[in-house]
Design a protein around this motif. Sequence first.
Motif, mmCIF file in Angstrom:
data_model
loop_
_atom_site.group_PDB
_atom_site.id
_atom_site.type_symbol
_atom_site.label_atom_id
_atom_site.label_comp_id
_atom_site.label_asym_id
_atom_site.label_seq_id
_atom_site.Cartn_x
_atom_site.Cartn_y
_atom_site.Cartn_z
ATOM 1 N N CYS A 97 12.675 53.342 52.188
ATOM 2 C CA CYS A 97 14.039 53.753 52.119
ATOM 3 C C CYS A 97 15.078 52.845 52.014
ATOM 4 O O CYS A 97 16.358 53.027 51.455
ATOM 5 C CB CYS A 97 14.332 54.613 53.357
ATOM 6 N N ARG A 98 15.125 51.883 52.747
ATOM 7 C CA ARG A 98 16.266 50.851 52.736
ATOM 8 C C ARG A 98 16.312 49.889 51.539
ATOM 9 O O ARG A 98 17.237 49.306 51.184
ATOM 10 C CB ARG A 98 15.978 50.010 54.201
ATOM 11 N N PHE A 99 15.016 49.656 50.949
ATOM 12 C CA PHE A 99 15.054 48.711 49.985
ATOM 13 C C PHE A 99 14.652 48.897 48.545
ATOM 14 O O PHE A 99 14.923 48.350 47.517
ATOM 15 C CB PHE A 99 13.880 47.478 50.536
ATOM 16 N N LEU A 100 14.095 50.101 48.561
ATOM 17 C CA LEU A 100 13.149 50.502 47.181
ATOM 18 C C LEU A 100 13.818 51.818 46.742
ATOM 19 O O LEU A 100 13.643 51.950 45.586
ATOM 20 C CB LEU A 100 11.806 50.349 47.460
ATOM 21 N N CYS A 101 13.978 52.798 47.433
ATOM 22 C CA CYS A 101 14.281 54.107 46.984
ATOM 23 C C CYS A 101 15.306 54.040 46.033
ATOM 24 O O CYS A 101 16.755 54.024 46.309
ATOM 25 C CB CYS A 101 14.623 55.077 48.229
ATOM 26 N N PRO A 102 15.203 54.662 44.617
ATOM 27 C CA PRO A 102 16.328 54.948 43.744
ATOM 28 C C PRO A 102 17.436 56.039 44.100
ATOM 29 O O PRO A 102 18.429 55.871 44.065
ATOM 30 C CB PRO A 102 15.580 55.282 42.471
ATOM 31 N N MET A 103 16.808 56.959 44.999
ATOM 32 C CA MET A 103 17.679 58.087 45.594
ATOM 33 C C MET A 103 18.443 57.480 46.647
ATOM 34 O O MET A 103 19.707 57.905 46.797
ATOM 35 C CB MET A 103 16.907 59.320 46.104
ATOM 36 N N GLY A 104 18.113 56.407 47.446
ATOM 37 C CA GLY A 104 18.770 55.939 48.452
ATOM 38 C C GLY A 104 19.749 54.844 47.918
ATOM 39 O O GLY A 104 20.815 54.984 48.530
ATOM 40 N N ALA A 105 19.660 54.399 46.672
ATOM 41 C CA ALA A 105 20.721 53.832 45.987
ATOM 42 C C ALA A 105 21.974 54.799 45.407
ATOM 43 O O ALA A 105 23.016 54.261 45.939
ATOM 44 C CB ALA A 105 20.118 53.060 44.679
ATOM 45 N N VAL A 106 21.477 55.983 45.071
ATOM 46 C CA VAL A 106 22.689 56.837 44.500
ATOM 47 C C VAL A 106 23.378 57.310 46.025
ATOM 48 O O VAL A 106 24.762 57.431 45.872
ATOM 49 C CB VAL A 106 21.978 58.167 44.051
ATOM 50 N N LEU A 107 22.631 57.430 47.152
ATOM 51 C CA LEU A 107 23.285 58.159 48.268
ATOM 52 C C LEU A 107 24.256 57.078 48.972
ATOM 53 O O LEU A 107 24.974 57.352 49.620
ATOM 54 C CB LEU A 107 22.162 58.694 49.317
ATOM 55 N N SER A 108 23.755 55.882 48.939
ATOM 56 C CA SER A 108 24.554 54.723 49.522
ATOM 57 C C SER A 108 25.807 54.560 48.728
ATOM 58 O O SER A 108 26.882 54.113 49.419
ATOM 59 C CB SER A 108 23.786 53.404 49.294
ATOM 60 N N VAL A 109 25.873 54.888 47.418
ATOM 61 C CA VAL A 109 27.387 55.024 46.802
ATOM 62 C C VAL A 109 27.912 56.290 47.222
ATOM 63 O O VAL A 109 29.394 56.088 47.507
ATOM 64 C CB VAL A 109 27.228 54.925 45.181
ATOM 65 N N VAL A 110 27.305 57.147 47.287
ATOM 66 C CA VAL A 110 28.062 58.483 47.532
ATOM 67 C C VAL A 110 28.521 58.346 48.876
ATOM 68 O O VAL A 110 29.536 58.972 49.393
ATOM 69 C CB VAL A 110 27.202 59.751 47.319
ATOM 70 N N GLY A 111 27.535 57.805 49.924
ATOM 71 C CA GLY A 111 27.835 57.788 51.386
ATOM 72 C C GLY A 111 29.310 57.118 51.582
ATOM 73 O O GLY A 111 29.892 57.286 52.963
ATOM 74 N N ARG A 112 30.041 56.332 50.506
ATOM 75 C CA ARG A 112 31.217 55.634 50.835
ATOM 76 C C ARG A 112 32.271 56.705 50.873
ATOM 77 O O ARG A 112 33.223 56.471 51.298
ATOM 78 C CB ARG A 112 31.474 54.665 49.665
ATOM 79 N N ILE A 113 32.211 57.935 50.357
ATOM 80 C CA ILE A 113 33.139 58.980 50.492
ATOM 81 C C ILE A 113 32.670 60.036 51.401
ATOM 82 O O ILE A 113 33.631 61.052 51.212
ATOM 83 C CB ILE A 113 33.540 59.179 48.876
#
Length: 463
Positions: A356-372
């Motif tokens: 979840c923290r280092f490899l998940c591609p969906m985690g990458a998307v949500l980490s960007v969306v999470g900024r708003i």
Amino acid sequence: MSNKSWFRRFTVSFVLALATLLLVAAPLFACEITIKPEKSSGQVGDIIKLDITVVLTHRNCPVPMSDTKFITSSNLAIVGQTAWVSAGRDTYKTVLTVQLLAAGTAKLEIVRDCIKEGGYEVVTLTAGGTAVIDTPVTTNIPREVSPGVVVVPSTSSIGGDTVEPASEMTWLEAFKRAFSQPFIWAYLGLTFFAYFALLFRRRRWRYISLAFSMVYLGFFLGLCPCVIGAMQNVLLHLGDPKQYLAHFIILAVPILSTVFLGRLYCGWVCPMGAVQQFLYRRDLSVKLPAWVGDKLRWLRFGILIAIISAALYTGTEVFAEIDPFKSLFNAQISPVPTTFLVILVVASIFIFTPWCRFLCPMGAVLSVVGRIARRELSFKPECKNCGACAKTFCEYKAITPGSVLPKIEQHECARCGECISRCPKNAMEYEIPDRKSNGSVSLPQSPVLRHPIPERVVPDPGD
């Protein structure tokens, strides 16, 4: 937390999740289906051959290949089918022969009904000319047609020289079909469950949510569909949203919930994260230096770009070929995903949610969306900057110590609720922040949290 306590909590969560699973189980579509050519045209009376491939996405598929259903419009007839043949592991092929009976647009739908999720496919054929064929050709054509052939009469008339084009699925029909599938409600239900549990500071409810997700979305459905697969399907079928509406909804759930509530999906809903949560042993944990974790987080963006590029280039869901969790949930052994799975399982025991923290591609998307994200975690004036939230409670490493107040990286916070539930000063809250302030003071508390919670001593870190 002792082994006995951990086992008790997991057992209770598993039983509750299994009981809920038995209540919501219902028939769904099954398998991934492709048709070649995807579109074709000809004159009335022409015979067209279609290559059909079915890839079983679950182990021990309960639906025989002979139960595959072929649904045609009234101006199209199935005049032959070869026997299903194995074309590789879990892959089967057949050649379907159809005849155009009248001018207009004809449609062939292929469906496999199953209690597990999978696919549905449709092909359109265009017939020119003015003649009408009353009796399809039957000579010199293989007749090994499976029992699943279903012909659905069209509402259009064949009384004239032409036939009206087969009606397309309406948006209402598309939504009805999508929301008739229980896994959609499972994703939505778990998201709302997580939101209210977090409002009421019930962090232990998270184990119930994760257990249900792991049992139902994981082992029962075989992690099909998952949000990563849905992301690929959305990219590949942007021009046909009605047929793939379920995938659009599955992708929208984590993205929209993150916009309004933060990354609840990662902390409460994801079956991949659930497996890692239950594997992790805090007493055996390996603490990575902060700078190492920060660097490793960039790997997920590289994986995201690689998966999107490969999917667009090949036109297929490439992630399914390497998905380690699909290998786990379907008990399928393949060199690449199984090796990847073994590495992740071992790593998850010592490192908190490495995927979840280092490899998940969906985690990458949500980490960007999470900024708003509209709703955030914040500190109240009662905070004494004791540092317990950063040093002890937050396993996601989304909270770091600060000189005045700890700093929360909202886009990395999975909203697990550990910090707000265990803060000894009750100095944290989860609500819409005051964007005009400097962030040190939040808006008044939500009505459900107005009554003060008595000050308490910091619980044992493993509790």
